[in-house]
Design an enzyme around this catalytic site. Sequence first.
Site, PDB file in Angstrom:
ATOM      1  N   ASP A  34     -14.686   2.208  -1.523  1.00 45.67           N
ATOM      2  CA  ASP A  34     -14.724   1.992  -0.059  1.00 45.67           C
ATOM      3  C   ASP A  34     -15.365   3.184   0.640  1.00 45.67           C
ATOM      4  O   ASP A  34     -14.703   4.177   0.946  1.00 45.67           O
ATOM      5  CB  ASP A  34     -13.298   1.778   0.467  1.00 45.67           C
ATOM      6  CG  ASP A  34     -12.827   0.353   0.247  1.00 45.67           C
ATOM      7  OD1 ASP A  34     -11.697   0.169  -0.227  1.00 45.67           O
ATOM      8  OD2 ASP A  34     -13.604  -0.571   0.561  1.00 45.67           O
ATOM      9  N   ASP A 179     -11.218  -9.290   0.813  1.00 40.66           N
ATOM     10  CA  ASP A 179     -10.829  -7.879   0.799  1.00 40.66           C
ATOM     11  C   ASP A 179      -9.876  -7.543   1.946  1.00 40.66           C
ATOM     12  O   ASP A 179     -10.244  -7.638   3.113  1.00 40.66           O
ATOM     13  CB  ASP A 179     -12.114  -7.043   0.947  1.00 40.66           C
ATOM     14  CG  ASP A 179     -11.869  -5.557   0.852  1.00 40.66           C
ATOM     15  OD1 ASP A 179     -12.850  -4.804   1.026  1.00 40.66           O
ATOM     16  OD2 ASP A 179     -10.723  -5.144   0.607  1.00 40.66           O
TER      17      ASP A 179
HETATM   18  C1  DX5 Z   1     -10.585  -1.642   4.077  1.00 39.63           C
HETATM   19  C2  DX5 Z   1     -11.172  -1.672   2.677  1.00 39.63           C
HETATM   20  C3  DX5 Z   1     -10.321  -2.456   1.715  1.00 39.63           C
HETATM   21  C4  DX5 Z   1      -8.904  -1.877   1.590  1.00 39.63           C
HETATM   22  C5  DX5 Z   1      -8.059  -2.770   0.710  1.00 39.63           C
HETATM   23  O1  DX5 Z   1     -11.581  -1.219   4.989  1.00 39.63           O
HETATM   24  O2  DX5 Z   1     -12.460  -2.252   2.681  1.00 39.63           O
HETATM   25  O3  DX5 Z   1     -10.972  -2.475   0.448  1.00 39.63           O
HETATM   26  O4  DX5 Z   1      -8.979  -0.582   1.039  1.00 39.63           O
HETATM   27  O5  DX5 Z   1      -6.786  -2.181   0.655  1.00 39.63           O
HETATM   28  P1  DX5 Z   1      -5.454  -3.091   0.716  1.00 39.63           P
HETATM   29  O6  DX5 Z   1      -5.497  -3.940  -0.531  1.00 39.63           O
HETATM   30  O7  DX5 Z   1      -4.351  -2.085   0.704  1.00 39.63           O
HETATM   31  O8  DX5 Z   1      -5.534  -3.907   1.955  1.00 39.63           O
HETATM   32 ZN    ZN Z   2     -13.296  -2.661   0.734  1.00 38.16          ZN
END
Ligand code: DX5
Ligand code: ZN
Length: 220
Positions: A34, A179
């Site tokens: 990310d 996501d």
């Molecule tokens: C948010 C990111 C996601 C996030 C997912 O901007 O793109 O990939 O890290 O994390 P969880 O699974 O905790 O929502």
């Molecule tokens: Zn992400």
Amino acid sequence: MVEVSVSILSVQQENAIRTFYNLEEAKVNYFHIDVMDGKFVEQDTSSIMREYTEYLKQITNVPLDVHLMVEDVEAYIQSYSAMEPNSITFHLESAKNREDVLKWIHLIRDFGIKVGISIKPNTKVEEIIPYLPYINVCLVMSVEPGYGGQTFQEEAISKIEELKEYRDREQLDFLIEVDGGIDEETVSLVKKAGCDIVVAGTYILQAKDKKEAVAILKKE
Ligand code: DX5
Ligand code: ZN
């Protein structure tokens, strides 16, 4: 069976090495990187994600799924292409116009890397339709990009269904990835809606038994 892409956004630096090892042992299909620039979204994770990616490149063959949440998409495509990721996904909302989108698609493809485009919760599926024939992955955000640990937004479900219908009708072959806020409950909603890949951060990283958590997400 869905594939699992683990978001490394919340991996703690002090035990990153151990965590990456455990995640590979847990049979994740991808490491989800990310990348945030502090402009497109509030957080700036660019240096830590760079550090983690360089490290992952050295220690594992698990493919990298790069998620760019940045304004200067071209610069980050250039720098991450050197890491030979499986895919590089940029945000449709980063583009000023259609030319930007087409330019970035071709730039990623010219590196022989799979192309992903992501849409935020407020972006309609119809806005990404013109590009679907040219991309490998459509990343549907089920949270507002910028942070891990947020609550799943159910509006993502109808967007996954709409994308799947369109793909089947037009006989296209892009994958649908979702996501944000994925856990043992929400994963069955998005699987039923037709997604191919789920991204999970908190649910896996907080699990005592990461192998079991990944298996639960993959379960048919
Ligand atoms: C948010 C990111 C996601 C996030 C997912 O901007 O793109 O990939 O890290 O994390 P969880 O699974 O905790 O929502
Ligand atoms: Zn992400």
